[in-house]
Design a protein around this motif. Sequence first.
Motif, PDB file in Angstrom:
ATOM      1  N   THR A  48       0.837  -1.196   0.000  1.00 10.98           N
ATOM      2  CA  THR A  48       0.000   0.000   0.000  1.00 10.98           C
ATOM      3  C   THR A  48       0.870   1.242   0.000  1.00 10.98           C
ATOM      4  OG1 THR A  48      -1.744  -1.127   1.225  1.00 10.98           O
ATOM      5  CG2 THR A  48      -1.784   1.263   1.243  1.00 10.98           C
ATOM      6  N   THR A  49       0.640   2.088  -0.951  1.00 15.77           N
ATOM      7  CA  THR A  49       1.380   3.345  -1.025  1.00 15.77           C
ATOM      8  C   THR A  49       0.387   4.487  -0.905  1.00 15.77           C
ATOM      9  OG1 THR A  49       1.177   3.445  -3.426  1.00 15.77           O
ATOM     10  CG2 THR A  49       3.114   2.348  -2.543  1.00 15.77           C
ATOM     11  N   THR A  50       0.865   5.604  -0.415  1.00 16.98           N
ATOM     12  CA  THR A  50       0.003   6.768  -0.241  1.00 16.98           C
ATOM     13  C   THR A  50       0.126   7.680  -1.444  1.00 16.98           C
ATOM     14  OG1 THR A  50       0.255   6.662   2.147  1.00 16.98           O
ATOM     15  CG2 THR A  50      -0.542   8.718   1.241  1.00 16.98           C
ATOM     16  N   GLY A  51      -0.997   8.035  -2.009  1.00 20.31           N
ATOM     17  CA  GLY A  51      -1.002   8.937  -3.146  1.00 20.31           C
ATOM     18  C   GLY A  51      -1.095  10.375  -2.687  1.00 20.31           C
ATOM     19  N   PHE A  52      -1.647  11.246  -3.545  1.00 22.68           N
ATOM     20  CA  PHE A  52      -1.682  12.660  -3.185  1.00 22.68           C
ATOM     21  C   PHE A  52      -2.743  12.915  -2.124  1.00 22.68           C
ATOM     22  CE2 PHE A  52      -5.619  14.014  -5.233  1.00 22.68           C
ATOM     23  CZ  PHE A  52      -5.816  13.054  -6.205  1.00 22.68           C
ATOM     24  N   ASN A  53      -2.496  13.945  -1.355  1.00 18.84           N
ATOM     25  CA  ASN A  53      -3.378  14.300  -0.256  1.00 18.84           C
ATOM     26  C   ASN A  53      -4.601  15.032  -0.801  1.00 18.84           C
ATOM     27  OD1 ASN A  53      -4.640  15.276   2.018  1.00 18.84           O
ATOM     28  ND2 ASN A  53      -2.763  15.978   3.003  1.00 18.84           N
ATOM     29  N   TRP A  54      -5.602  14.273  -1.231  1.00 12.09           N
ATOM     30  CA  TRP A  54      -6.781  14.893  -1.838  1.00 12.09           C
ATOM     31  C   TRP A  54      -7.592  15.653  -0.802  1.00 12.09           C
ATOM     32  CZ3 TRP A  54     -11.838  13.859  -0.467  1.00 12.09           C
ATOM     33  CH2 TRP A  54     -12.058  12.729   0.311  1.00 12.09           C
ATOM     34  N   GLY A  55      -7.522  15.214   0.474  1.00 13.20           N
ATOM     35  CA  GLY A  55      -8.248  15.936   1.515  1.00 13.20           C
ATOM     36  C   GLY A  55      -7.717  17.341   1.678  1.00 13.20           C
ATOM     37  N   GLY A  56      -6.392  17.474   1.636  1.00 11.53           N
ATOM     38  CA  GLY A  56      -5.777  18.789   1.773  1.00 11.53           C
ATOM     39  C   GLY A  56      -6.115  19.711   0.628  1.00 11.53           C
ATOM     40  N   ILE A  57      -6.466  19.131  -0.527  1.00 15.38           N
ATOM     41  CA  ILE A  57      -6.823  19.940  -1.699  1.00 15.38           C
ATOM     42  C   ILE A  57      -8.317  20.241  -1.723  1.00 15.38           C
ATOM     43  CG2 ILE A  57      -6.888  19.985  -4.220  1.00 15.38           C
ATOM     44  CD1 ILE A  57      -4.399  18.180  -4.173  1.00 15.38           C
ATOM     45  N   VAL A  58      -9.141  19.202  -1.630  1.00 16.98           N
ATOM     46  CA  VAL A  58     -10.592  19.377  -1.695  1.00 16.98           C
ATOM     47  C   VAL A  58     -11.104  20.230  -0.540  1.00 16.98           C
ATOM     48  CG1 VAL A  58     -12.812  18.186  -1.621  1.00 16.98           C
ATOM     49  CG2 VAL A  58     -10.920  17.212  -2.945  1.00 16.98           C
ATOM     50  N   PHE A  59     -10.530  20.015   0.643  1.00 14.26           N
ATOM     51  CA  PHE A  59     -10.993  20.750   1.817  1.00 14.26           C
ATOM     52  C   PHE A  59     -10.066  21.898   2.188  1.00 14.26           C
ATOM     53  CE2 PHE A  59     -12.914  16.510   2.326  1.00 14.26           C
ATOM     54  CZ  PHE A  59     -14.244  16.878   2.445  1.00 14.26           C
TER      55      PHE A  59
END
Length: 243
Positions: A48-59
């Motif tokens: 499992t790898t972590t992708g981009f922080n979509w929470g930091g962008i969307v929110f």
Amino acid sequence: MNRQELKNWSKEKIKGNIWSILPAIVVTSILCGLQFSNKVNVGGTYVTTTGFNWGGIVFYFVEVGLTSLMIKFITDQQYKFEDIFATSKDFVRYLVFGLIQYVFVFLWTLLFIIPGIIKAIAYSMSNLILLDDKYKDLSHTEVLKKSEEMMMGHKADYFWLGLSFIGWHILSIFTLFILEIWVAPYQKTATTKFLYDIKNEYEKKNGIATNEKTNENAKFCSNCGSKITEDTKFCPSCGKEVK
């Protein structure tokens, strides 16, 4: 204020006020900490790898909202939990800005982790600029450039300020993170105050009208940050002699 004075001021500021700002900090941390997780087949094993922080962008608008709330807090203005969602009306603006800022930091990180950290610190003034109507006509990239300009000569101080809380975060592990109830508001107050003061200093130096709300004639104890009167000889909070 130097770093120790700033931290003492912040400790005094959050006394009796932690529960009024903690919920906003917790909710913002949860929303902006969400990430995509991807499973990659490596030699027959799924990792499992972590992708981009979509929470930091969307929110991102919530993060800006939290900055607005914290500015009100440190300048003794009225604030409420709902303030973190007040910027949702500009959702698209903050969504685009969050994405651009993420891409810029990511690209610098590809060179090496250190340049990425430096750029992330250089962009740390962005929220305050986005909230200020004086800069509403700046493009997204111009906001980042303005943040870099304001942070010039202050990046190392900001880095060491953040690093000075590491011990508290490590200690909180041994309390099953219960200590974070105090540490998170403490650190957020200190960093917001640091950035707020740097922005005002920059604007005064460059002849730009500031949005400073604090009383410039107010006097504070250099040891603990408590507000004192002009004729105070010994701080009522810590007992230090006022010079």
